[in-house]
Structures are given as C-alpha cells and as structure tokens.
Design a protein around this motif. Structure first.
Motif, PDB file in Angstrom:
ATOM      1  N   ARG A  82     -15.594  -6.601  13.717  1.00  0.00           N
ATOM      2  CA  ARG A  82     -14.735  -5.748  12.896  1.00  0.00           C
ATOM      3  C   ARG A  82     -14.978  -6.032  11.413  1.00  0.00           C
ATOM      4  O   ARG A  82     -15.071  -5.123  10.602  1.00  0.00           O
ATOM      5  N   ARG A  83     -15.081  -7.313  11.051  1.00  0.00           N
ATOM      6  CA  ARG A  83     -15.331  -7.680   9.657  1.00  0.00           C
ATOM      7  C   ARG A  83     -16.690  -7.142   9.195  1.00  0.00           C
ATOM      8  O   ARG A  83     -16.832  -6.689   8.068  1.00  0.00           O
ATOM      9  N   SER A  84     -17.673  -7.181  10.071  1.00  0.00           N
ATOM     10  CA  SER A  84     -18.999  -6.670   9.735  1.00  0.00           C
ATOM     11  C   SER A  84     -18.962  -5.173   9.476  1.00  0.00           C
ATOM     12  O   SER A  84     -19.584  -4.688   8.527  1.00  0.00           O
ATOM     13  N   ILE A  85     -18.240  -4.449  10.305  1.00  0.00           N
ATOM     14  CA  ILE A  85     -18.122  -3.000  10.128  1.00  0.00           C
ATOM     15  C   ILE A  85     -17.419  -2.687   8.817  1.00  0.00           C
ATOM     16  O   ILE A  85     -17.860  -1.829   8.046  1.00  0.00           O
ATOM     17  N   MET A  86     -16.341  -3.407   8.545  1.00  0.00           N
ATOM     18  CA  MET A  86     -15.607  -3.169   7.303  1.00  0.00           C
ATOM     19  C   MET A  86     -16.443  -3.569   6.085  1.00  0.00           C
ATOM     20  O   MET A  86     -16.401  -2.907   5.053  1.00  0.00           O
ATOM     21  N   LYS A  87     -17.212  -4.640   6.210  1.00  0.00           N
ATOM     22  CA  LYS A  87     -18.048  -5.090   5.101  1.00  0.00           C
ATOM     23  C   LYS A  87     -19.138  -4.067   4.781  1.00  0.00           C
ATOM     24  O   LYS A  87     -19.526  -3.904   3.627  1.00  0.00           O
ATOM     25  N   ALA A  88     -19.603  -3.366   5.796  1.00  0.00           N
ATOM     26  CA  ALA A  88     -20.638  -2.348   5.587  1.00  0.00           C
ATOM     27  C   ALA A  88     -20.130  -1.193   4.718  1.00  0.00           C
ATOM     28  O   ALA A  88     -20.920  -0.497   4.090  1.00  0.00           O
ATOM     29  N   HIS A  89     -18.823  -1.006   4.660  1.00  0.00           N
ATOM     30  CA  HIS A  89     -18.227   0.087   3.885  1.00  0.00           C
ATOM     31  C   HIS A  89     -17.635  -0.388   2.558  1.00  0.00           C
ATOM     32  O   HIS A  89     -16.872   0.339   1.929  1.00  0.00           O
ATOM     33  N   ALA A 149      -7.580  -4.183   2.828  1.00  0.00           N
ATOM     34  CA  ALA A 149      -8.079  -5.479   2.369  1.00  0.00           C
ATOM     35  C   ALA A 149      -7.415  -6.624   3.132  1.00  0.00           C
ATOM     36  O   ALA A 149      -8.082  -7.571   3.564  1.00  0.00           O
ATOM     37  N   LEU A 150      -6.109  -6.521   3.340  1.00  0.00           N
ATOM     38  CA  LEU A 150      -5.387  -7.545   4.098  1.00  0.00           C
ATOM     39  C   LEU A 150      -5.884  -7.602   5.537  1.00  0.00           C
ATOM     40  O   LEU A 150      -6.070  -8.685   6.100  1.00  0.00           O
ATOM     41  N   TRP A 151      -6.110  -6.437   6.111  1.00  0.00           N
ATOM     42  CA  TRP A 151      -6.613  -6.366   7.479  1.00  0.00           C
ATOM     43  C   TRP A 151      -7.980  -7.033   7.567  1.00  0.00           C
ATOM     44  O   TRP A 151      -8.286  -7.738   8.520  1.00  0.00           O
ATOM     45  N   ARG A 193       1.008   9.916  -4.783  1.00  0.00           N
ATOM     46  CA  ARG A 193      -0.209   9.893  -3.969  1.00  0.00           C
ATOM     47  C   ARG A 193      -1.063   8.679  -4.296  1.00  0.00           C
ATOM     48  O   ARG A 193      -1.576   8.018  -3.402  1.00  0.00           O
ATOM     49  N   THR A 194      -1.218   8.413  -5.561  1.00  0.00           N
ATOM     50  CA  THR A 194      -2.073   7.285  -5.953  1.00  0.00           C
ATOM     51  C   THR A 194      -1.427   5.960  -5.572  1.00  0.00           C
ATOM     52  O   THR A 194      -2.138   5.018  -5.210  1.00  0.00           O
ATOM     53  N   ALA A 195      -0.105   5.883  -5.635  1.00  0.00           N
ATOM     54  CA  ALA A 195       0.571   4.654  -5.209  1.00  0.00           C
ATOM     55  C   ALA A 195       0.351   4.441  -3.707  1.00  0.00           C
ATOM     56  O   ALA A 195       0.082   3.319  -3.259  1.00  0.00           O
ATOM     57  N   LEU A 196       0.421   5.505  -2.942  1.00  0.00           N
ATOM     58  CA  LEU A 196       0.168   5.403  -1.505  1.00  0.00           C
ATOM     59  C   LEU A 196      -1.288   5.019  -1.245  1.00  0.00           C
ATOM     60  O   LEU A 196      -1.577   4.208  -0.350  1.00  0.00           O
ATOM     61  N   GLN A 197      -2.216   5.577  -2.012  1.00  0.00           N
ATOM     62  CA  GLN A 197      -3.625   5.221  -1.853  1.00  0.00           C
ATOM     63  C   GLN A 197      -3.840   3.730  -2.120  1.00  0.00           C
ATOM     64  O   GLN A 197      -4.510   3.045  -1.347  1.00  0.00           O
ATOM     65  N   LEU A 198      -3.266   3.233  -3.205  1.00  0.00           N
ATOM     66  CA  LEU A 198      -3.409   1.809  -3.521  1.00  0.00           C
ATOM     67  C   LEU A 198      -2.783   0.939  -2.434  1.00  0.00           C
ATOM     68  O   LEU A 198      -3.321  -0.109  -2.075  1.00  0.00           O
ATOM     69  N   PHE A 199      -1.641   1.377  -1.898  1.00  0.00           N
ATOM     70  CA  PHE A 199      -1.012   0.643  -0.791  1.00  0.00           C
ATOM     71  C   PHE A 199      -1.952   0.602   0.419  1.00  0.00           C
ATOM     72  O   PHE A 199      -2.132  -0.448   1.040  1.00  0.00           O
ATOM     73  N   CYS A 200      -2.569   1.730   0.734  1.00  0.00           N
ATOM     74  CA  CYS A 200      -3.513   1.786   1.871  1.00  0.00           C
ATOM     75  C   CYS A 200      -4.709   0.881   1.634  1.00  0.00           C
ATOM     76  O   CYS A 200      -5.164   0.196   2.555  1.00  0.00           O
ATOM     77  N   TYR A 201      -5.236   0.863   0.407  1.00  0.00           N
ATOM     78  CA  TYR A 201      -6.352  -0.030   0.098  1.00  0.00           C
ATOM     79  C   TYR A 201      -5.935  -1.485   0.282  1.00  0.00           C
ATOM     80  O   TYR A 201      -6.702  -2.307   0.786  1.00  0.00           O
ATOM     81  N   GLY A 202      -4.709  -1.804  -0.132  1.00  0.00           N
ATOM     82  CA  GLY A 202      -4.202  -3.165   0.041  1.00  0.00           C
ATOM     83  C   GLY A 202      -4.093  -3.538   1.506  1.00  0.00           C
ATOM     84  O   GLY A 202      -4.442  -4.657   1.900  1.00  0.00           O
ATOM     85  N   VAL A 203      -3.606  -2.608   2.325  1.00  0.00           N
ATOM     86  CA  VAL A 203      -3.498  -2.863   3.765  1.00  0.00           C
ATOM     87  C   VAL A 203      -4.882  -3.076   4.370  1.00  0.00           C
ATOM     88  O   VAL A 203      -5.081  -3.986   5.195  1.00  0.00           O
TER      89      VAL A 203
END
Length: 184
Positions: free
Chosen positions: A25-32, A14-16, A2-12
C-alpha cells in the motif's frame, strides 16, 4: 470550504500513508507522490488567489468593459488537469500491464468482456458457433481437456476446433490469438 475540505483530505491521505504498515500500500501511494504534491501546491494557489480577490483586490479599479469570472480560478482548472493526468497515467499503466499479461480466469468482468467482443470477432473471422464456444473458453485460459469437459466433447474434437480457429484467424498459437482478440 472546498479548499479546506481538499486540504483535510490531503491530510488524511498523508496520515494514512504514514500509519500504514503494509509495504505494498505504501509503495502504491508513494508512486503517486508527484501528483499529491502538485495537488497540495495548486490547492494552496487556490487559497492565495481567493484571499487576494476576496479581501485585497478592489474591482472598482478595473478598466471599463473588463470583467472577472468568479466561478473557477486558474488554479482550480490546473488542479482538475493535474487529477485528470494522474488518472490517465494510471489507466495507461494498467493497459500496458494488461497488454503484457493477457487476462484469464472466471472473473465476471472478463466473462462479460469476452461475451461482448466475441460475436464481432467471430463474424470477422467466419467462425462457427461451436468454434466460438471453444474460443470463449480458450480465452478464459482453459486447456483442451477442460474445454472438452465443459462442452461435452472429446479432447480430440476440441483440438480440431482450436486448429481451425487458429487457421481462420491466421495465428500460430493461442497466445497470438488471445493477444489479437484483446487488441480489438
């Protein structure tokens, strides 16, 4: 896993963010970003705790009668709380925006909300069926002429119905009426 999948999702995510050329889109993501970094930190805490309890810790050293619950560790609970707070914050912002600018238009969700709330509102203010129809269209942002066309009435008749609705509900204008309707 589960944690490996979570880290993979965080990486995706960040890449996005880094590859996105859309400033909105960048502004919305930056707000979070605060919730994002809290999530990464708590996920790293989950990994450290799992490594400790699965590879290093010796359970035979526990005092008699003490036990460990292995299903979920405190970092996972904190991560769920972090996600919950992020969702609640987003909902609060959305509701605050809605309160500042009232919904209007032909959106199916808006129409469904009006249809669900209108009978109770009409009953509470003793509106007639025709006044309820006029109010429904007024809440969708239509002016007197468009309401008249939709209901096959004259603009003067619609004006009288709107006046009666405002009088029965105790409001001075349509804006106050709409705000009162959506507050309930």
């Amino acid at each position: 896993m589960r944690t490996a999948l979570q880290l993979f999702c965080y990486g995706v995510l960040a890449l996005w963010y880094w590859r996105s050329s859309d400033p909105q889109r960048r502004s919305i993501m930056k707000a979070h970003r605060v919730a994002f970094f809290w999530a990464i930190g708590l996920t790293c805490g989950i990994i450290i705790e799992n490594i400790y309890f699965q590879l290093i810790y010796d359970p035979s050293n526990l005092p008699h009668g003490m036990w460990i619950m292995a299903e979920r560790n405190p970092f996972e609970n904190a991560l769920f709380i972090c996600f919950g707070l992020a969702v609640l914050r987003g909902a609060a912002v959305s509701l605050r925006l809605r309160a500042n600018s009232l919904p209007e238009g032909e959106d199916p969700l808006l129409v469904e909300s009006i249809d669900r709330l209108l009978p109770l509102y009409s009953l509470g203010h003793d509106l007639s069926k025709r006044e309820e129809e006029v109010l429904r269209l007024a809440l969708m942002g239509k002016d007197n002429q468009n309401i008249a066309s939709a209901l096959s009435l004259t603009a003067g008749t619609v004006k009288v119905h709107v006046h009666n609705i405002l009088k029965k509900t105790g409001h001075a204008n349509r804006s106050e009426l709409a705000a009162d309707f959506w507050e309930r």
